[in-house]
Design a protein around this motif. Structure first.
Motif, mmCIF file in Angstrom:
data_model
loop_
_atom_site.group_PDB
_atom_site.id
_atom_site.type_symbol
_atom_site.label_atom_id
_atom_site.label_comp_id
_atom_site.label_asym_id
_atom_site.label_seq_id
_atom_site.Cartn_x
_atom_site.Cartn_y
_atom_site.Cartn_z
ATOM 1 N N ILE A 80 0.784 -0.958 0.045
ATOM 2 C CA ILE A 80 0.051 0.029 -0.020
ATOM 3 C C ILE A 80 0.717 1.319 -0.045
ATOM 4 C CG2 ILE A 80 -1.724 1.074 1.268
ATOM 5 C CD1 ILE A 80 -2.514 -1.625 2.257
ATOM 6 N N PHE A 81 1.995 1.311 0.987
ATOM 7 C CA PHE A 81 2.664 2.410 1.006
ATOM 8 C C PHE A 81 3.399 2.560 -0.369
ATOM 9 C CE2 PHE A 81 6.985 4.205 1.497
ATOM 10 C CZ PHE A 81 6.607 5.146 2.278
ATOM 11 N N LEU A 82 3.850 1.392 -1.185
ATOM 12 C CA LEU A 82 4.746 1.733 -2.386
ATOM 13 C C LEU A 82 3.785 1.833 -3.589
ATOM 14 C CD1 LEU A 82 7.006 -1.675 -1.558
ATOM 15 C CD2 LEU A 82 7.701 0.708 -1.827
ATOM 16 N N LEU A 109 -5.630 -6.658 4.158
ATOM 17 C CA LEU A 109 -6.062 -7.296 2.880
ATOM 18 C C LEU A 109 -7.034 -6.482 2.141
ATOM 19 C CD1 LEU A 109 -4.876 -9.890 1.148
ATOM 20 C CD2 LEU A 109 -6.724 -10.997 2.360
ATOM 21 N N ASP A 110 -8.129 -6.183 2.468
ATOM 22 C CA ASP A 110 -9.051 -5.380 1.737
ATOM 23 C C ASP A 110 -8.508 -4.275 0.859
ATOM 24 O OD1 ASP A 110 -11.198 -7.196 2.039
ATOM 25 O OD2 ASP A 110 -12.048 -6.116 3.776
ATOM 26 N N ALA A 112 -5.476 -3.500 0.620
ATOM 27 C CA ALA A 112 -4.443 -3.721 -0.601
ATOM 28 C C ALA A 112 -5.310 -4.125 -1.887
ATOM 29 C CB ALA A 112 -3.520 -4.846 -0.241
ATOM 30 N N GLN A 113 -6.244 -5.220 -1.725
ATOM 31 C CA GLN A 113 -6.934 -5.519 -2.832
ATOM 32 C C GLN A 113 -7.771 -4.491 -3.477
ATOM 33 O OE1 GLN A 113 -8.949 -9.005 -0.929
ATOM 34 N NE2 GLN A 113 -7.537 -10.499 -1.571
ATOM 35 N N LYS A 114 -8.212 -3.589 -2.908
ATOM 36 C CA LYS A 114 -8.884 -2.428 -3.397
ATOM 37 C C LYS A 114 -7.958 -1.406 -4.185
ATOM 38 C CE LYS A 114 -13.084 -2.488 -0.640
ATOM 39 N NZ LYS A 114 -13.323 -2.450 1.008
ATOM 40 N N ASN A 115 -6.802 -1.583 -4.069
ATOM 41 C CA ASN A 115 -5.848 -0.698 -4.407
ATOM 42 C C ASN A 115 -5.577 -0.899 -5.921
ATOM 43 O OD1 ASN A 115 -3.767 0.676 -5.304
ATOM 44 N ND2 ASN A 115 -3.062 1.161 -3.112
ATOM 45 N N GLU A 116 -6.080 -0.222 -7.054
ATOM 46 C CA GLU A 116 -5.953 -0.274 -8.300
ATOM 47 C C GLU A 116 -4.680 -0.590 -8.730
ATOM 48 O OE1 GLU A 116 -7.968 2.713 -10.219
ATOM 49 O OE2 GLU A 116 -9.876 2.029 -10.022
ATOM 50 N N LYS A 117 -3.536 -0.031 -8.067
ATOM 51 C CA LYS A 117 -2.175 -0.203 -8.471
ATOM 52 C C LYS A 117 -1.523 -1.761 -7.944
ATOM 53 C CE LYS A 117 -0.377 4.325 -8.961
ATOM 54 N NZ LYS A 117 0.537 5.323 -8.304
#
Ligand code: NAP
Length: 307
Positions: free
Chosen positions: A161-163, A186-187, A189-194
């Motif tokens: 998430i940070f990166l 986890l949610d 991270a999974q929601k992050n489009e990148k």
């Protein structure tokens, strides 16, 4: 008994050097035992931009060397080698460095935690050139790049998430299909489009040592057996840390993962023994927080010796 030290400090990372600086300035002539990774985790990183006081940032090894020089200037003594065992059953405490036994009235444990590495053939050679165990320290260098994070726990999710603030794409590579990470992390991270995920996959090696930079990872899918080259500019390890606490087994209280338990920041259950830095901190793990707790341990040592 001759030659009883006022204070011995185990470890020479941020926490250890800061404890050395404060106890040296209190005229306690501290002895610092440098350990098997002198300088600690800062000595493994490159530019440090989040340590206050350096508007342009400072190289990790230079920062740690400055701390050492500063403590030495006030009389801190440094000794190579690592502690093989300790006896904390009576004061003065006994600290064994190979065949030598050092007696001390107080002990500051600043032995840190070592990042867990994968043990790949070319991993160690590429540390600082695209292989890193610290997203907060090195993430910025990969702005606009495609990078990877290894692991399936909270650290890996947090790093990914940070990166994602810097990288155009972050691929989390995890050896299983189930995650150890908490649902909330986890949610996120999974929601992050990148952020993308590659599961049931292990890293066989990191390339390319001839170019002295990370260009790709050799991966293997554990279910299909497929081996392939995955282009990436960095490999961040998020597979946990191992606190350096083996020598305190049975003598100091630890949590289930081996981190030292402390009360009121730096007190262990043994009167006169204090712990600071990453060896007792699994939450913040920053250079500045380690330095802060090193200072606290030193101030407690002063108080203990006065009393
Ligand atoms: P962890 O929970 O032990 O997770 C380590 C991960 O790395 C696991 O997914 C593990 O895979 C994988 N791994 C370990 N060795 C590996 C290897 N040799 N090859 C491939 N993968 C490997 O460690 P962590 O994520 O550092 O977390 C440690 C503790 O700190 C946890 O209690 C965590 O909740 C906490 N923490 C919390 C936060 C937060 O809340 N913000 C952030 C960071 C850490 P397997 O799952 O297959 O074993």
């Amino acid at each position: 008994m001759d030659n009883i030290r006022n204070v011995v400090i185990i470890g020479s990372g941020c926490a250890g050097h800061t404890a050395a600086l404060y106890t040296a300035r209190a005229n306690l002539k501290p002895l610092v035992l440098e350990g098997h990774e002198p300088g600690g985790q800062l000595s493994l990183t490159t530019l440090v931009e989040n340590f206050p006081g350096f508007p342009e940032g400072i190289q990790g090894p230079e920062l740690i060397e400055n701390m050492r020089k500063q403590a030495s200037r006030f009389g801190a003594e440094y000794k190579h080698g690592h502690v093989t065992s300790v006896d904390l059953s009576a004061n003065p405490f006994k600290v064994h460095v190979g065949h030598e036994v050092i007696h001390t009235r107080t002990l500051i444990v600043a032995s840190g935690a070592s990042a867990r590495w994968l043990g790949l053939p070319h991993e160690q050679q590429l540390i600082g050139h695209g292989v890193s165990s610290c997203a907060t320290c090195d993430g910025f260098f990969f702005s606009g790049k495609e990078i990877t994070v290894i692991g399936g726990g909270d650290s890996a999710m947090e790093e990914a998430i940070f990166l994602s603030r810097f990288a155009t794409k972050v691929t989390v590579i995890h050896r299983r299909e189930h995650f150890r990470a908490s649902k909330i992390m986890l949610d996120r991270a999974q929601k992050n489009e990148k952020i993308a995920f590659l599961l049931d996959t292990v890293v066989e090696d990191v390339n390319d040592i001839h170019k002295k930079e990370v260009t790709s990872l050799t991966l293997r899918n554990l279910k299909t057996g497929k081996v392939w080259d995955f282009p990436a500019s960095a490999m961040f390890l998020g597979i946990g840390h191992i606190p350096n606490t083996k020598i305190f087994d049975g003598q100091l209280e630890m949590d289930q993962d081996g981190y030292l338990k402390t009360k009121d920041y730096v007190f262990t259950r043994v009167h006169g023994v204090y712990a600071c830095g990453d060896v007792q901190d699994r939450r913040y793990r920053q250079a500045i927080t380690a330095a802060g707790s090193g200072c606290m341990a030193a101030l407690e040592v002063e108080k203990f010796l006065e009393e």
